[in-house]
Design a protein around this motif. Structure first.
Motif, PDB file in Angstrom:
ATOM      1  N   ALA A  12       3.107 168.961  89.382  1.00 27.97           N
ATOM      2  CA  ALA A  12       3.631 167.617  90.211  1.00 27.97           C
ATOM      3  C   ALA A  12       3.496 166.342  89.507  1.00 27.97           C
ATOM      4  O   ALA A  12       2.293 166.319  88.827  1.00 27.97           O
ATOM      5  CB  ALA A  12       2.644 167.664  91.504  1.00 27.97           C
ATOM      6  N   CYS A  13       4.032 165.318  89.617  1.00 31.84           N
ATOM      7  CA  CYS A  13       3.850 164.125  88.885  1.00 31.84           C
ATOM      8  C   CYS A  13       2.953 163.096  89.512  1.00 31.84           C
ATOM      9  O   CYS A  13       2.671 163.296  90.740  1.00 31.84           O
ATOM     10  CB  CYS A  13       5.251 163.231  88.804  1.00 31.84           C
ATOM     11  N   GLY A  14       2.399 162.522  88.866  1.00 32.79           N
ATOM     12  CA  GLY A  14       1.172 161.468  89.308  1.00 32.79           C
ATOM     13  C   GLY A  14       2.156 160.175  89.846  1.00 32.79           C
ATOM     14  O   GLY A  14       3.317 160.084  89.774  1.00 32.79           O
ATOM     15  N   LYS A  15       1.068 159.303  90.241  1.00 25.88           N
ATOM     16  CA  LYS A  15       1.551 157.991  90.824  1.00 25.88           C
ATOM     17  C   LYS A  15       2.611 157.475  89.662  1.00 25.88           C
ATOM     18  O   LYS A  15       2.135 157.152  88.547  1.00 25.88           O
ATOM     19  CB  LYS A  15       0.563 156.995  91.023  1.00 25.88           C
ATOM     20  N   GLY A  16       3.564 156.819  90.181  1.00 22.78           N
ATOM     21  CA  GLY A  16       4.598 156.091  89.415  1.00 22.78           C
ATOM     22  C   GLY A  16       5.697 156.648  88.764  1.00 22.78           C
ATOM     23  O   GLY A  16       6.528 156.129  88.345  1.00 22.78           O
ATOM     24  N   VAL A  17       5.606 158.021  88.585  1.00 20.49           N
ATOM     25  CA  VAL A  17       6.659 158.644  88.114  1.00 20.49           C
ATOM     26  C   VAL A  17       7.696 159.364  89.150  1.00 20.49           C
ATOM     27  O   VAL A  17       7.268 160.197  89.895  1.00 20.49           O
ATOM     28  CB  VAL A  17       6.151 160.108  87.294  1.00 20.49           C
ATOM     29  N   ARG A  18       8.778 158.615  89.344  1.00 16.53           N
ATOM     30  CA  ARG A  18       9.671 158.970  90.375  1.00 16.53           C
ATOM     31  C   ARG A  18      11.236 158.768  89.974  1.00 16.53           C
ATOM     32  O   ARG A  18      11.170 157.991  89.003  1.00 16.53           O
ATOM     33  CB  ARG A  18       9.374 158.134  91.783  1.00 16.53           C
ATOM     34  N   THR A  19      11.902 159.152  91.025  1.00 12.08           N
ATOM     35  CA  THR A  19      13.382 158.988  90.485  1.00 12.08           C
ATOM     36  C   THR A  19      13.820 157.341  90.738  1.00 12.08           C
ATOM     37  O   THR A  19      13.192 156.617  91.669  1.00 12.08           O
ATOM     38  CB  THR A  19      14.424 159.688  91.599  1.00 12.08           C
ATOM     39  N   GLN A  20      14.648 156.939  89.629  1.00  9.08           N
ATOM     40  CA  GLN A  20      15.067 155.527  89.583  1.00  9.08           C
ATOM     41  C   GLN A  20      16.448 155.708  89.356  1.00  9.08           C
ATOM     42  O   GLN A  20      16.972 155.277  88.417  1.00  9.08           O
ATOM     43  CB  GLN A  20      14.216 154.924  88.616  1.00  9.08           C
ATOM     44  N   CYS A  21      17.132 155.657  90.373  1.00  9.45           N
ATOM     45  CA  CYS A  21      18.600 155.781  90.653  1.00  9.45           C
ATOM     46  C   CYS A  21      19.205 155.038  91.815  1.00  9.45           C
ATOM     47  O   CYS A  21      18.279 155.186  92.877  1.00  9.45           O
ATOM     48  CB  CYS A  21      19.137 157.198  90.335  1.00  9.45           C
ATOM     49  N   ARG A  22      20.399 154.596  91.792  1.00  8.15           N
ATOM     50  CA  ARG A  22      21.019 153.936  93.071  1.00  8.15           C
ATOM     51  C   ARG A  22      21.272 155.189  93.888  1.00  8.15           C
ATOM     52  O   ARG A  22      21.487 156.358  93.388  1.00  8.15           O
ATOM     53  CB  ARG A  22      22.369 153.092  92.677  1.00  8.15           C
ATOM     54  N   ALA A  23      21.877 154.872  94.994  1.00  7.66           N
ATOM     55  CA  ALA A  23      21.965 155.704  96.045  1.00  7.66           C
ATOM     56  C   ALA A  23      23.540 156.211  95.765  1.00  7.66           C
ATOM     57  O   ALA A  23      24.279 155.575  95.174  1.00  7.66           O
ATOM     58  CB  ALA A  23      22.092 155.353  97.579  1.00  7.66           C
ATOM     59  N   GLY A  24      23.832 157.473  96.024  1.00  9.18           N
ATOM     60  CA  GLY A  24      25.162 157.945  96.006  1.00  9.18           C
ATOM     61  C   GLY A  24      25.520 158.535  94.533  1.00  9.18           C
ATOM     62  O   GLY A  24      24.268 158.895  93.979  1.00  9.18           O
ATOM     63  N   GLU A  25      26.755 158.718  94.165  1.00  9.13           N
ATOM     64  CA  GLU A  25      26.943 159.462  93.064  1.00  9.13           C
ATOM     65  C   GLU A  25      26.714 158.515  91.473  1.00  9.13           C
ATOM     66  O   GLU A  25      26.880 157.253  91.597  1.00  9.13           O
ATOM     67  CB  GLU A  25      28.330 159.986  92.859  1.00  9.13           C
ATOM     68  N   ILE A  26      26.044 159.196  90.540  1.00  4.35           N
ATOM     69  CA  ILE A  26      25.970 158.691  89.319  1.00  4.35           C
ATOM     70  C   ILE A  26      26.763 159.377  88.275  1.00  4.35           C
ATOM     71  O   ILE A  26      27.028 160.377  88.471  1.00  4.35           O
ATOM     72  CB  ILE A  26      24.456 158.708  88.988  1.00  4.35           C
ATOM     73  N   ARG A  27      27.113 158.342  87.456  1.00  4.88           N
ATOM     74  CA  ARG A  27      28.213 159.023  86.305  1.00  4.88           C
ATOM     75  C   ARG A  27      27.289 159.569  85.095  1.00  4.88           C
ATOM     76  O   ARG A  27      26.101 159.192  84.612  1.00  4.88           O
ATOM     77  CB  ARG A  27      28.858 157.688  85.684  1.00  4.88           C
ATOM     78  N   VAL A  28      27.570 160.817  84.800  1.00  4.81           N
ATOM     79  CA  VAL A  28      27.224 161.574  83.557  1.00  4.81           C
ATOM     80  C   VAL A  28      28.254 161.411  82.512  1.00  4.81           C
ATOM     81  O   VAL A  28      29.171 162.344  82.403  1.00  4.81           O
ATOM     82  CB  VAL A  28      26.793 163.203  83.904  1.00  4.81           C
ATOM     83  N   PRO A  29      28.069 160.614  81.671  1.00  7.70           N
ATOM     84  CA  PRO A  29      29.134 160.288  80.522  1.00  7.70           C
ATOM     85  C   PRO A  29      29.451 161.306  79.669  1.00  7.70           C
ATOM     86  O   PRO A  29      28.274 162.065  79.275  1.00  7.70           O
ATOM     87  CB  PRO A  29      28.606 159.030  79.733  1.00  7.70           C
ATOM     88  N   PRO A  30      30.301 161.672  79.092  1.00  6.41           N
ATOM     89  CA  PRO A  30      30.884 162.681  78.063  1.00  6.41           C
ATOM     90  C   PRO A  30      30.101 162.661  76.708  1.00  6.41           C
ATOM     91  O   PRO A  30      29.551 161.381  76.454  1.00  6.41           O
ATOM     92  CB  PRO A  30      32.151 162.656  77.997  1.00  6.41           C
ATOM     93  N   VAL A  31      30.006 163.727  76.034  1.00  8.27           N
ATOM     94  CA  VAL A  31      29.374 163.558  74.710  1.00  8.27           C
ATOM     95  C   VAL A  31      30.375 162.514  73.836  1.00  8.27           C
ATOM     96  O   VAL A  31      31.272 162.333  73.893  1.00  8.27           O
ATOM     97  CB  VAL A  31      29.149 165.020  73.991  1.00  8.27           C
ATOM     98  N   ARG A  32      29.503 162.268  72.540  1.00  7.09           N
ATOM     99  CA  ARG A  32      30.477 161.324  71.498  1.00  7.09           C
ATOM    100  C   ARG A  32      30.417 162.107  70.366  1.00  7.09           C
ATOM    101  O   ARG A  32      29.631 162.939  69.877  1.00  7.09           O
ATOM    102  CB  ARG A  32      29.558 160.178  71.358  1.00  7.09           C
TER     103      ARG A  32
END
Length: 219
Positions: free
Chosen positions: A199-219
């Motif tokens: 388990a993670c300790g204090k302060g390590v948590r998901t930091q994303c907006r609600a809903g879908e997020i984009r996973v960009p393609p490779v370069r």
């Protein structure tokens, strides 16, 4: 007599303030980063295409087709925060640098991670790099998040779930998904000092907006 009494009181109060300041400085001194003194690790995996959106001249962004790359293996405190830049800071040898470049995408990132985080592992440079190699090898990237040729969209919790499915030992609170604006930036997996999932300790948590997020393609 009253004047003399006031002087004594003022001196006593001043001494009290000085004592308080010294005590605070002493506490801070005891809290300085010390190599090997930490509770667990965070393995940070960076989604390279998102990094390359804003760092197009970086050498990892020159058409190498990276998906997830090793950002770092970070010693952490269970109550929050982390040690950094622990002494003595010893430069990497040629052999250590060669090993590091099999793990990190660029020499610049390797040097930064060793200086800031690796020095606090208490393992020495080669020991830290071997631990990073072991941690990296312990995490299976979900097939849905292998390097992509077009953008995909997932909710942050779905990305965490895919990682847990591919790595059944990761506990519910053992992973954090990090975003840069609307894009996936990193996945952070928590491990104990033996590099088993934890388990993670204090302060390590998901930091994303609600809903879908984009996973960009490779370069």
């Amino acid at each position: 007599m009253k004047h003399r009494l006031m002087i004594v009181v003022l001196l006593a109060l001043t001494s009290g303030f000085i004592g308080t300041g010294n005590a605070r400085e002493s506490r801070n001194a005891r809290a300085e980063s010390v190599a090997g003194v930490f509770d667990y690790y965070v393995l940070s995996l960076s989604w390279s295409p998102t990094f390359c959106l804003t760092h197009q001249n970086d050498t990892q962004c020159s058409g190498k087709g990276y998906g997830f790359v090793l950002h770092g293996l970070w010693p952490q405190y269970a109550k929050g925060g982390w040690p950094q830049s622990c002494g003595p800071r010893v430069p990497l040898t040629a052999a250590e640098r060669a090993k590091g470049l099999t793990l990190f995408p660029t020499p610049k990132l390797l040097e930064h991670e060793w200086s800031k985080h690796g020095t606090c592992s208490g393992l020495g440079a080669m020991g830290y790099l071997q631990a990073s190699d072991k941690a990296l090898g312990a995490v299976k990237i979900p097939p849905q998040l292998q390097p992509l040729n077009s953008s995909y969209y997932f909710e942050a919790e779905e990305i965490a779930r895919l990682f847990r499915q591919s790595n059944p030992g990761i506990p519910d609170k053992g992973i954090a998904v990090i975003c840069s604006g609307p894009q996936l930036s990193e996945v952070r997996v928590c491990m104990d000092k033996d590099l088993s999932f934890s388990a993670c300790g204090k302060g390590v948590r998901t930091q994303c907006r609600a809903g879908e997020i984009r996973v960009p393609p490779v370069r």
